[in-house]
Design a protein around this motif. Structure first.
Motif, PDB file in Angstrom:
ATOM      1  N   GLY A 196      33.201  51.447  46.833  1.00  0.00           N
ATOM      2  CA  GLY A 196      34.438  50.422  47.312  1.00  0.00           C
ATOM      3  C   GLY A 196      33.717  49.517  48.329  1.00  0.00           C
ATOM      4  N   ALA A 197      32.929  50.018  49.357  1.00  0.00           N
ATOM      5  CA  ALA A 197      32.142  49.186  50.500  1.00  0.00           C
ATOM      6  C   ALA A 197      31.203  48.514  49.937  1.00  0.00           C
ATOM      7  N   LEU A 198      30.579  49.283  48.932  1.00  0.00           N
ATOM      8  CA  LEU A 198      29.356  48.387  48.344  1.00  0.00           C
ATOM      9  C   LEU A 198      29.735  47.230  47.593  1.00  0.00           C
ATOM     10  N   LYS A 199      30.727  47.505  46.785  1.00  0.00           N
ATOM     11  CA  LYS A 199      31.389  46.424  46.066  1.00  0.00           C
ATOM     12  C   LYS A 199      31.702  45.114  47.044  1.00  0.00           C
ATOM     13  N   LEU A 200      32.410  45.412  47.955  1.00  0.00           N
ATOM     14  CA  LEU A 200      33.069  44.384  48.726  1.00  0.00           C
ATOM     15  C   LEU A 200      31.860  43.716  49.383  1.00  0.00           C
ATOM     16  N   LYS A 201      30.748  44.367  50.114  1.00  0.00           N
ATOM     17  CA  LYS A 201      29.791  43.619  50.670  1.00  0.00           C
ATOM     18  C   LYS A 201      28.880  42.889  49.746  1.00  0.00           C
ATOM     19  N   GLU A 202      28.912  43.447  48.714  1.00  0.00           N
ATOM     20  CA  GLU A 202      27.868  42.617  47.436  1.00  0.00           C
ATOM     21  C   GLU A 202      28.439  41.198  47.141  1.00  0.00           C
ATOM     22  N   ILE A 203      29.514  41.231  47.051  1.00  0.00           N
ATOM     23  CA  ILE A 203      30.122  39.996  46.504  1.00  0.00           C
ATOM     24  C   ILE A 203      30.984  38.992  47.336  1.00  0.00           C
ATOM     25  N   SER A 204      31.482  39.824  48.511  1.00  0.00           N
ATOM     26  CA  SER A 204      32.341  38.813  49.279  1.00  0.00           C
ATOM     27  C   SER A 204      31.840  38.682  50.533  1.00  0.00           C
ATOM     28  N   TYR A 205      30.417  39.486  50.857  1.00  0.00           N
ATOM     29  CA  TYR A 205      29.615  39.491  52.043  1.00  0.00           C
ATOM     30  C   TYR A 205      30.327  39.772  53.248  1.00  0.00           C
ATOM     31  N   ILE A 206      31.642  40.271  52.896  1.00  0.00           N
ATOM     32  CA  ILE A 206      32.189  41.233  54.184  1.00  0.00           C
ATOM     33  C   ILE A 206      31.468  42.387  54.535  1.00  0.00           C
ATOM     34  N   HIS A 207      31.234  42.408  55.871  1.00  0.00           N
ATOM     35  CA  HIS A 207      30.320  43.572  56.290  1.00  0.00           C
ATOM     36  C   HIS A 207      31.349  45.087  56.089  1.00  0.00           C
ATOM     37  N   ALA A 208      31.155  45.915  55.154  1.00  0.00           N
ATOM     38  CA  ALA A 208      31.976  46.895  54.868  1.00  0.00           C
ATOM     39  C   ALA A 208      31.055  48.161  55.021  1.00  0.00           C
ATOM     40  N   GLU A 209      31.643  49.427  55.513  1.00  0.00           N
ATOM     41  CA  GLU A 209      30.966  50.564  55.649  1.00  0.00           C
ATOM     42  C   GLU A 209      31.844  51.626  55.183  1.00  0.00           C
ATOM     43  N   LEU A 267      39.557  44.980  44.459  1.00  0.00           N
ATOM     44  CA  LEU A 267      39.898  44.571  45.953  1.00  0.00           C
ATOM     45  C   LEU A 267      38.536  43.581  46.112  1.00  0.00           C
ATOM     46  N   ALA A 268      37.258  44.071  45.933  1.00  0.00           N
ATOM     47  CA  ALA A 268      36.048  43.165  45.912  1.00  0.00           C
ATOM     48  C   ALA A 268      36.075  41.956  45.384  1.00  0.00           C
ATOM     49  N   TYR A 269      36.590  41.974  44.039  1.00  0.00           N
ATOM     50  CA  TYR A 269      36.596  40.940  43.029  1.00  0.00           C
ATOM     51  C   TYR A 269      37.599  39.903  43.711  1.00  0.00           C
ATOM     52  N   HIS A 270      38.727  40.258  44.010  1.00  0.00           N
ATOM     53  CA  HIS A 270      39.639  39.156  44.380  1.00  0.00           C
ATOM     54  C   HIS A 270      39.268  38.704  45.788  1.00  0.00           C
ATOM     55  N   THR A 271      38.657  39.404  46.476  1.00  0.00           N
ATOM     56  CA  THR A 271      38.215  38.975  47.854  1.00  0.00           C
ATOM     57  C   THR A 271      37.068  37.942  47.721  1.00  0.00           C
ATOM     58  N   ALA A 272      36.243  38.429  46.728  1.00  0.00           N
ATOM     59  CA  ALA A 272      35.232  37.254  46.764  1.00  0.00           C
ATOM     60  C   ALA A 272      35.797  36.000  46.103  1.00  0.00           C
ATOM     61  N   VAL A 273      36.629  35.863  45.148  1.00  0.00           N
ATOM     62  CA  VAL A 273      37.267  34.884  44.475  1.00  0.00           C
ATOM     63  C   VAL A 273      37.827  33.924  45.714  1.00  0.00           C
ATOM     64  N   ALA A 274      38.761  34.775  46.532  1.00  0.00           N
ATOM     65  CA  ALA A 274      39.428  34.163  47.804  1.00  0.00           C
ATOM     66  C   ALA A 274      38.466  33.392  48.588  1.00  0.00           C
ATOM     67  N   LYS A 275      37.365  34.043  48.859  1.00  0.00           N
ATOM     68  CA  LYS A 275      36.292  33.408  49.574  1.00  0.00           C
ATOM     69  C   LYS A 275      35.449  32.404  48.831  1.00  0.00           C
ATOM     70  N   GLY A 276      35.514  32.301  47.755  1.00  0.00           N
ATOM     71  CA  GLY A 276      34.864  31.376  46.980  1.00  0.00           C
ATOM     72  C   GLY A 276      33.167  31.702  46.811  1.00  0.00           C
ATOM     73  N   THR A 277      32.788  32.753  46.869  1.00  0.00           N
ATOM     74  CA  THR A 277      31.752  33.186  46.661  1.00  0.00           C
ATOM     75  C   THR A 277      31.063  33.393  45.171  1.00  0.00           C
ATOM     76  N   ASP A 278      29.978  33.366  44.977  1.00  0.00           N
ATOM     77  CA  ASP A 278      29.344  33.483  43.575  1.00  0.00           C
ATOM     78  C   ASP A 278      29.603  34.731  43.143  1.00  0.00           C
ATOM     79  N   VAL A 279      30.632  35.160  42.459  1.00  0.00           N
ATOM     80  CA  VAL A 279      31.073  36.320  42.001  1.00  0.00           C
ATOM     81  C   VAL A 279      29.969  37.106  41.228  1.00  0.00           C
TER      82      VAL A 279
END
Ligand code: M6R
Length: 364
Positions: free
Chosen positions: A237-250, A339-351
Motif C-alpha cells: 500500500g505504501a509503495l503504491k501510494l508513493k509511486e503514483i501520488s508522490y506522497i511520502h509513505a512508509e 487508495l493510491a489510484y484515487h489519491t493520484a487522480v485527486a492530485k492530478g499526477t500521471d497515474v
C-alpha cells in the motif's frame, strides 16, 4: 485500449476478478477441488528450504508467500530483495529450491540472482507474467500467472495473480509434505474459487476510496500498519501510494510502532491500518488506539466485524467483505490499489506513467 476507463491502472484493477479466475482455472482440475500442478519434478518433499527473490511489488508477494509456506506447509522460507541477494553471495545448498517472482521476467537484478543460483539450488522455479521472458526461459519450472498485459507502471493485477499462484504453490507444498489433509485442501480451494466474486464485491467500495483519497491527497506523509499477513500488504500500500501520488509513505509491522515511528504521530499524520478481524486483530486495535491517543488520523481498512469492534473514533473506516484469514492478502490488495489510484487522480499526477519510473527495470 482502456476499455472505457480513464487510466490503464483503473482498467487493470477492474480486471482482477477475471484474470484470477483464469489462473485458478489453469491450476485447478475440473473438479475444482484438486491442484493441477504436474510440472516435471516439482515435489516440495525434495527440498529443505525455499529461497524467494524478487524486487518491488513482486518482493512483497514473496513476503506474503513466506507466511503461507510456513503456516500451511511448515517449510522454512527466506525472502530476499534481488539486488541484495546477488551481491551478498549467500550460501545456497543443494536441498534448496529457489523461486524468482517477476511480472516482466526481465528485471536485471532478479535475473542476476537467478543466474547466481544456477548449479547451486536443486531447482530453479519462477512465477512470471511473460512466459517468453528471460527469467521464464532460464528456470527449470516457470509458472505463468495469466494476468495478461499489464501497462500501468504501478503493478496491480500482476500482484494479485502472483499471490494466487504462490498460494497454490504453498498448498502444493503442504500437500507434498503431508501437512494438509485432503478435506482441508478442498475447503481452502473452494474458498479460493469464490475469490473472484469476493473481489467484485470489494471493487464496489470504489466510491468510498475515492472519497477517502480526496482527504488523503492533502497530506504530505502517510504511515501504513499491518500485522501478520497484512504487513506485506501495508508495504505494498505504501509503495503504491508513493509511486503514483508522490506522497511520502512508509509501512511498518504494527508491533514496530512503539520502537520508533510513533514519534512521527501528530494531528497531521494519516495512518492507514489494514486489519481484518483475525487472530491478531485485538493487538492491531491497541496499536491503532495508541495512534489515536496522539491525534493521528486513522484510516482503518477492515471487514464488518472489525468495523463493529473498532468503534467510531477513526478518521475513516473502510469496509471490505469478510473472507477466510488465509485469503485476506488477495482481497486487501484492492484497497491498497484504490487508495493510491484515487489519491493520484485527486492530485492530478500521471497515474500510468509516474515520473522517474520504468515498467521494466532491465538495468541495475
Ligand atoms: O517485472 P518485475 O515484477 O520484476 O518488476 C519488479 C518491480 O520493478 C515492480 O514490481 C515495481 O516495484 C512496480 N512499479 C510496483 O508497482
Amino acid at each position: 485500449d482502456k476499455a472505457g476507463h480513464k487510466h490503464f491502472m483503473a482498467k487493470e484493477i477492474a480486471e482482477q476478478p477475471g484474470v484470477i479466475g483464469d489462473a485458478l482455472r489453469h491450476y485447478l482440475n475440473e473438479d475444482g477441488a484438486t491442484l493441477n500442478l504436474p510440472q516435471a519434478g516439482l515435489d516440495f518433499k525434495a527440498y529443505d528450504r525455499l529461497t524467494m527473490v524478487a524486487c518491488g511489488t513482486a518482493y512483497y508477494a514473496c513476503l506474503t508467500a513466506k507466511y503461507w509456506f510456513e503456516q500451511l506447509a511448515g517449510m522454512p522460507v527466506e525472502v530476499d530483495i534481488a539486488s541484495e541477494f546477488r551481491y551478498r553471495e549467500p550460501p545456497v545448498s543443494d536441498r534448496t529450491a529457489a523461486l524468482f517472482v517477476s511480472q516482466s521476467g526481465e528485471t536485471a537484478d532478479t535475473l542476476a540472482a537467478l543466474r547466481y543460483c544456477e548449479g547451486k539450488a536443486t531447482k530453479i522455479l519462477s512465477v512470471v507474467n511473460v512466459p517468453e521472458s528471460s527469467i521464464a526461459r532460464e528456470s527449470d519450472v516457470a509458472l505463468p500467472i495469466f494476468a495478461g498485459t499489464e501497462i500501468g507502471v504501478a503493478s496491480t493485477k500482476a500482484f494479485t495473480c502472483q499471490l494466487t499462484v504462490l498460494l497454490l504453490l504453498a498448498l502444493k507444498a503442504a500437500s507434498d509434505r503431508g501437512e494438509i489433509e485432503a478435506t482441508k485442501l478442498k475447503e481452502v480451494l473452494s474458498r479460493l474459487r469464490a475469490i473472484p466474486a469476493v473481489l467484485n464485491t470489494a471493487l464496489e467500495t470504489n466510491d468510498d476510496f475515492r472519497k477517502a483519497a480526496s482527504r488523503l491527497a492533502n497530506s504530505d506523509n502517510a504511515l501504513f500498519l499491518g500485522r501478520g499477513l497484512m504487513y506485506p500488504l501495508a508495504l505494498e500500500g505504501a509503495l503504491k501510494l508513493k509511486e503514483i501520488s508522490y506522497i511520502h509513505a512508509e509501512a511498518y509491522a504494527s508491533g514496530e510502532l512503539k520502537h520508533g515511528p510513533i514519534a512521527l504521530i501528530d494531528k497531521e499524520m494519516p495512518v492507514v491500518v489494514m486489519a481484518p478481524q483475525d487472530a491478531l486483530f485485538g493487538k492491531t486495535v491497541s496499536n491503532m488506539q495508541e495512534v489515536m491517543a496522539r491525534e493521528g488520523k486513522v484510516i482503518l481498512i477492515t471487514d464488518p466485524p472489525g468495523a463493529e469492534a473498532a468503534g467510531e473514533d477513526t478518521w475513516m473506516t473502510l469496509v471490505l467483505p469478510q473472507v477466510d484469514p488465509v485469503l485476506t492478502p488477495i482481497v486487501y490488495a484492492i484497497p491498497a490499489q484504490l487508495l493510491a489510484y484515487h489519491t493520484a487522480v485527486a492530485k492530478g499526477t500521471d497515474v500510468d506513467q509516474p515520473r522517474n519510473l520504468a515498467k521494466s527495470v532491465t538495468v541495475e
